[in-house]
Write an enzyme that holds these catalytic residues in place. Sequence first.
Site, PDB file in Angstrom:
ATOM      1  N   ASP A  35      14.534  14.603  41.158  1.00 48.06           N
ATOM      2  CA  ASP A  35      13.499  14.628  40.580  1.00 48.06           C
ATOM      3  C   ASP A  35      13.064  16.174  40.149  1.00 48.06           C
ATOM      4  O   ASP A  35      13.289  16.942  41.016  1.00 48.06           O
ATOM      5  CB  ASP A  35      12.320  14.086  41.368  1.00 48.06           C
ATOM      6  CG  ASP A  35      11.115  13.836  40.476  1.00 48.06           C
ATOM      7  OD1 ASP A  35      10.506  12.471  40.354  1.00 48.06           O
ATOM      8  OD2 ASP A  35      10.375  14.813  40.049  1.00 48.06           O
ATOM      9  N   ILE A  36      12.564  16.219  39.189  1.00 49.43           N
ATOM     10  CA  ILE A  36      12.440  17.778  38.479  1.00 49.43           C
ATOM     11  C   ILE A  36      11.004  18.252  39.099  1.00 49.43           C
ATOM     12  O   ILE A  36      10.776  19.558  39.007  1.00 49.43           O
ATOM     13  CB  ILE A  36      12.080  17.447  36.849  1.00 49.43           C
ATOM     14  CG1 ILE A  36      12.578  18.858  36.176  1.00 49.43           C
ATOM     15  CG2 ILE A  36      10.860  16.884  36.513  1.00 49.43           C
ATOM     16  CD1 ILE A  36      12.486  18.890  34.875  1.00 49.43           C
ATOM     17  N   GLU A 101       5.028   6.402  34.913  1.00 50.72           N
ATOM     18  CA  GLU A 101       4.940   7.313  33.624  1.00 50.72           C
ATOM     19  C   GLU A 101       6.396   7.315  33.059  1.00 50.72           C
ATOM     20  O   GLU A 101       5.940   7.478  31.724  1.00 50.72           O
ATOM     21  CB  GLU A 101       5.079   8.774  34.461  1.00 50.72           C
ATOM     22  CG  GLU A 101       3.566   8.868  34.847  1.00 50.72           C
ATOM     23  CD  GLU A 101       3.474  10.482  35.563  1.00 50.72           C
ATOM     24  OE1 GLU A 101       4.462  11.089  35.839  1.00 50.72           O
ATOM     25  OE2 GLU A 101       2.316  10.984  35.622  1.00 50.72           O
ATOM     26  N   VAL A 102       7.489   7.069  33.736  1.00 48.48           N
ATOM     27  CA  VAL A 102       8.657   7.035  32.839  1.00 48.48           C
ATOM     28  C   VAL A 102       8.861   5.537  32.925  1.00 48.48           C
ATOM     29  O   VAL A 102       9.317   4.940  33.785  1.00 48.48           O
ATOM     30  CB  VAL A 102       9.844   7.680  33.329  1.00 48.48           C
ATOM     31  CG1 VAL A 102      11.071   7.573  32.682  1.00 48.48           C
ATOM     32  CG2 VAL A 102       9.516   9.033  33.489  1.00 48.48           C
ATOM     33  N   HIS A 106      12.939   3.091  38.090  1.00 49.49           N
ATOM     34  CA  HIS A 106      13.454   4.200  38.893  1.00 49.49           C
ATOM     35  C   HIS A 106      13.037   4.113  40.508  1.00 49.49           C
ATOM     36  O   HIS A 106      11.771   3.616  40.531  1.00 49.49           O
ATOM     37  CB  HIS A 106      13.094   5.551  38.393  1.00 49.49           C
ATOM     38  CG  HIS A 106      11.919   5.865  37.984  1.00 49.49           C
ATOM     39  ND1 HIS A 106      11.292   5.172  36.875  1.00 49.49           N
ATOM     40  CD2 HIS A 106      10.749   6.338  38.524  1.00 49.49           C
ATOM     41  CE1 HIS A 106       9.971   5.634  36.719  1.00 49.49           C
ATOM     42  NE2 HIS A 106       9.521   6.252  37.955  1.00 49.49           N
TER      43      HIS A 106
HETATM   44  P1  AMP Z   1       6.867   7.707  37.856  1.00 53.45           P
HETATM   45  O1  AMP Z   1       5.467   8.478  37.884  1.00 53.45           O
HETATM   46  O2  AMP Z   1       7.264   6.806  38.785  1.00 53.45           O
HETATM   47  O3  AMP Z   1       7.223   6.919  36.581  1.00 53.45           O
HETATM   48  O4  AMP Z   1       7.805   8.860  38.159  1.00 53.45           O
HETATM   49  C1  AMP Z   1       8.352   9.484  37.047  1.00 53.45           C
HETATM   50  C2  AMP Z   1       9.103  10.803  37.829  1.00 53.45           C
HETATM   51  O5  AMP Z   1      10.021  11.278  36.945  1.00 53.45           O
HETATM   52  C3  AMP Z   1       8.345  12.002  38.318  1.00 53.45           C
HETATM   53  O6  AMP Z   1       8.360  12.121  39.665  1.00 53.45           O
HETATM   54  C4  AMP Z   1       8.890  13.005  37.588  1.00 53.45           C
HETATM   55  O7  AMP Z   1       8.808  14.385  38.289  1.00 53.45           O
HETATM   56  C5  AMP Z   1      10.239  12.637  37.077  1.00 53.45           C
HETATM   57  N1  AMP Z   1      10.907  13.191  35.994  1.00 53.45           N
HETATM   58  C6  AMP Z   1      10.252  13.300  34.703  1.00 53.45           C
HETATM   59  N2  AMP Z   1      11.288  13.874  33.907  1.00 53.45           N
HETATM   60  C7  AMP Z   1      12.234  14.212  34.704  1.00 53.45           C
HETATM   61  C8  AMP Z   1      13.652  15.055  34.135  1.00 53.45           C
HETATM   62  N3  AMP Z   1      13.600  15.490  33.051  1.00 53.45           N
HETATM   63  N4  AMP Z   1      14.355  14.838  35.177  1.00 53.45           N
HETATM   64  C9  AMP Z   1      14.197  14.659  36.524  1.00 53.45           C
HETATM   65  N5  AMP Z   1      13.011  13.884  36.942  1.00 53.45           N
HETATM   66  C10 AMP Z   1      11.990  13.891  35.949  1.00 53.45           C
END
Ligand code: AMP
Length: 120
Positions: A35-36, A101-102, A106
């Site tokens: 995770d970033i 968020e994404v 995941h």
């Molecule tokens: P969620 O809120 O469950 O959708 O979590 C999304 C996660 O994706 C967060 O913990 C972010 O830090 C992570 N994230 C977003 N962009 C990236 C990226 N380019 N590489 C790795 N992790 C990411």
Amino acid sequence: MTYPYDPQNVFAKILRGEIPCKKVYENDVALVFEDIHPQAPLHLLVIPKKPYNGFSHFMSQASQEEILGFFQAIEAVATQFSIHESGYRLVTNNGPHSGQEVPHLHFHLLAKKKMEPHFS
Ligand code: AMP
């Protein structure tokens, strides 16, 4: 129920190789990377290689082989990072109420610190 998928989400771009990730493991159906913005000393994201926007979509559409391979990837990284005994937290956010968020399925795998037992 329909599950529209946005192919421009950041994890879709990682899967297409358009942006980098710190990969730690992959198998036929899943990719695991750091995770970033880590929330624990070890914070990994486990994602399916196929386009599912969340757990509900995955469980309604994925094959049994894909579901098994996805969870085997989690087991494999737990072995890789020697966290079976110390333990780890697995979290997936699914849909609007969860704070997802994404919009690509995941699982967060968090480990290497003692975590509080509650959620908010
Ligand atoms: P969620 O809120 O469950 O959708 O979590 C999304 C996660 O994706 C967060 O913990 C972010 O830090 C992570 N994230 C977003 N962009 C990236 C990226 N380019 N590489 C790795 N992790 C990411």
